[in-house]
Enzyme design. Structure first.
Site, short mmCIF file in Angstrom:
data_model
loop_
_atom_site.label_atom_id
_atom_site.label_comp_id
_atom_site.label_asym_id
_atom_site.label_seq_id
_atom_site.Cartn_x
_atom_site.Cartn_y
_atom_site.Cartn_z
N LYS A 13 39.63 76.21 29.22
CA LYS A 13 38.22 76.56 29.03
C LYS A 13 37.42 76.31 30.32
O LYS A 13 36.62 77.14 30.72
CB LYS A 13 37.59 75.75 27.88
CG LYS A 13 38.29 75.96 26.54
CD LYS A 13 37.54 75.27 25.41
CE LYS A 13 37.50 73.75 25.51
NZ LYS A 13 38.81 73.09 25.29
N ARG A 88 32.13 70.42 18.29
CA ARG A 88 33.47 69.91 18.04
C ARG A 88 33.63 69.31 16.65
O ARG A 88 34.74 68.94 16.28
CB ARG A 88 33.78 68.80 19.05
CG ARG A 88 34.66 69.24 20.22
CD ARG A 88 34.60 68.11 21.22
NE ARG A 88 35.81 67.92 21.98
CZ ARG A 88 35.93 68.24 23.26
NH1 ARG A 88 34.97 68.87 23.89
NH2 ARG A 88 37.03 67.94 23.92
N ARG A 127 47.34 67.74 35.17
CA ARG A 127 45.96 67.66 35.67
C ARG A 127 45.62 66.24 36.12
O ARG A 127 44.98 66.04 37.16
CB ARG A 127 45.00 68.12 34.58
CG ARG A 127 43.56 68.11 34.99
CD ARG A 127 42.68 68.81 33.98
NE ARG A 127 42.52 68.04 32.76
CZ ARG A 127 41.79 68.45 31.72
NH1 ARG A 127 41.22 69.62 31.74
NH2 ARG A 127 41.67 67.68 30.66
N ARG A 129 43.51 63.77 34.95
CA ARG A 129 42.20 63.11 34.85
C ARG A 129 42.40 61.74 34.21
O ARG A 129 43.45 61.49 33.62
CB ARG A 129 41.30 63.99 33.96
CG ARG A 129 39.84 63.93 34.27
CD ARG A 129 39.10 65.04 33.54
NE ARG A 129 39.15 64.86 32.09
CZ ARG A 129 38.84 65.84 31.23
NH1 ARG A 129 38.50 67.04 31.67
NH2 ARG A 129 38.89 65.61 29.94
N ARG A 140 43.72 63.29 21.78
CA ARG A 140 42.73 64.37 21.87
C ARG A 140 43.20 65.62 21.14
O ARG A 140 42.43 66.31 20.50
CB ARG A 140 42.40 64.69 23.34
CG ARG A 140 41.84 63.50 24.10
CD ARG A 140 40.80 63.84 25.15
NE ARG A 140 41.09 64.96 26.00
CZ ARG A 140 41.83 64.92 27.12
NH1 ARG A 140 42.40 63.79 27.50
NH2 ARG A 140 42.00 66.00 27.83
P1 ADP Z 1 39.11 68.25 26.87
O1 ADP Z 1 38.68 69.56 26.25
O2 ADP Z 1 40.26 68.38 27.80
O3 ADP Z 1 39.30 67.15 25.86
P2 ADP Z 1 36.38 67.69 27.68
O4 ADP Z 1 35.88 67.54 29.06
O5 ADP Z 1 35.85 68.84 26.88
O6 ADP Z 1 37.95 67.77 27.84
O7 ADP Z 1 36.12 66.36 26.84
C1 ADP Z 1 36.48 65.09 27.30
C2 ADP Z 1 36.01 64.01 26.34
O8 ADP Z 1 34.57 64.02 26.24
C3 ADP Z 1 36.48 64.16 24.90
O9 ADP Z 1 37.75 63.61 24.69
C4 ADP Z 1 35.38 63.38 24.14
O10 ADP Z 1 35.55 61.99 24.24
C5 ADP Z 1 34.13 63.72 24.92
N1 ADP Z 1 33.44 64.92 24.37
C6 ADP Z 1 33.27 66.13 24.99
N2 ADP Z 1 32.59 66.98 24.23
C7 ADP Z 1 32.30 66.32 23.07
C8 ADP Z 1 31.62 66.67 21.87
N3 ADP Z 1 31.09 67.88 21.68
N4 ADP Z 1 31.55 65.72 20.89
C9 ADP Z 1 32.07 64.51 21.04
N5 ADP Z 1 32.73 64.12 22.14
C10 ADP Z 1 32.85 65.01 23.16
#
Ligand code: ADP
Length: 189
Positions: A13, A88, A127, A129, A140
């Site tokens: 994404k 989410r 990746r 991170r 996740r």
């Molecule tokens: P990925 O899609 O690889 O998990 P993101 O950068 O989208 O990476 O998200 C990283 C972390 O940020 C998630 O594991 C969560 O802890 C937090 N996060 C991101 N977006 C949300 C959301 N909409 N609601 C709750 N937590 C979120």
């Protein structure tokens, strides 16, 4: 255009958002990036979010909703936006519905990026991170299946979902998305 990206961690994404937002001249609203920035800046919200992110858990809905709600108020979102990583959960989706309804601005499309789990794991571990260790990645993916995947039904009921095969090179995936976007624009004209 008002878009939301849907798909598990590692689906690509973020990568696709970069060209797509440039292509459409709309801002990229990544809750993950916004939350990581808040953590780095040490804001109150960032401090509240940090532990959840490190353990691969979702941050509390109020925090995610607050950060997106504030961002949507910015003038650059008037021309549209790409939501990445939001909503989410069911309550985030309900909050987004309420916000967009208030603005009279429904989503145009939900882009659903589909990638098999073995490919996701491989991409995420490459990746590297801080939250990309095997244990946290698995957490996740689990959270995605339990909390986020069911939201698709809500958008399917409104015929907003466009499935995209997320396998292959980034360029191949870009081409698939571009075709969908161009088709939508042609129809809208
Ligand atoms: P990925 O899609 O690889 O998990 P993101 O950068 O989208 O990476 O998200 C990283 C972390 O940020 C998630 O594991 C969560 O802890 C937090 N996060 C991101 N977006 C949300 C959301 N909409 N609601 C709750 N937590 C979120």
């Amino acid at each position: 255009m008002r878009l939301a990206f849907f798909g598990p961690p590692g689906a690509g994404k973020g990568t696709q958002s970069t060209w797509l937002t440039a292509y459409l001249s709309i801002p990229h609203l990544s809750t993950g990036e916004m939350l990581r920035a808040a953590v780095e800046q040490g804001t109150e919200l960032g401090q509240a979010a940090q532990k959840y992110i490190e353990f691969g858990q979702l941050v509390p809905d109020e925090l995610a909703i607050q950060i997106v709600g504030e961002r949507l108020e910015q003038p650059d979102c008037r021309s549209g936006f790409l939501l990445d990583g939001f909503p989410r959960t069911a309550s985030q989706a309900a909050a987004l519905d309420a916000l967009l309804e208030q603005r009279g601005e429904p989503l145009d499309m939900v882009l659903n990026l589909i990638v098999p789990e073995d490919v996701l794991l491989e991409r995420l571990l490459r990746r590297g991170r801080v939250d990309d260790t095997r244990e946290v990645v698995q957490k996740r993916l689990q959270v995605f299946q339990a909390e986020t995947a069911p939201l698709l039904k809500r958008y399917q009921a409104r015929s907003q979902v466009r499935p995209i095969d997320g396998r292959g090179t980034p360029e191949e995936v870009t081409q698939r998305i571009k075709t969908l976007i161009d088709q939508y624009r042609t129809k809208a004209d």
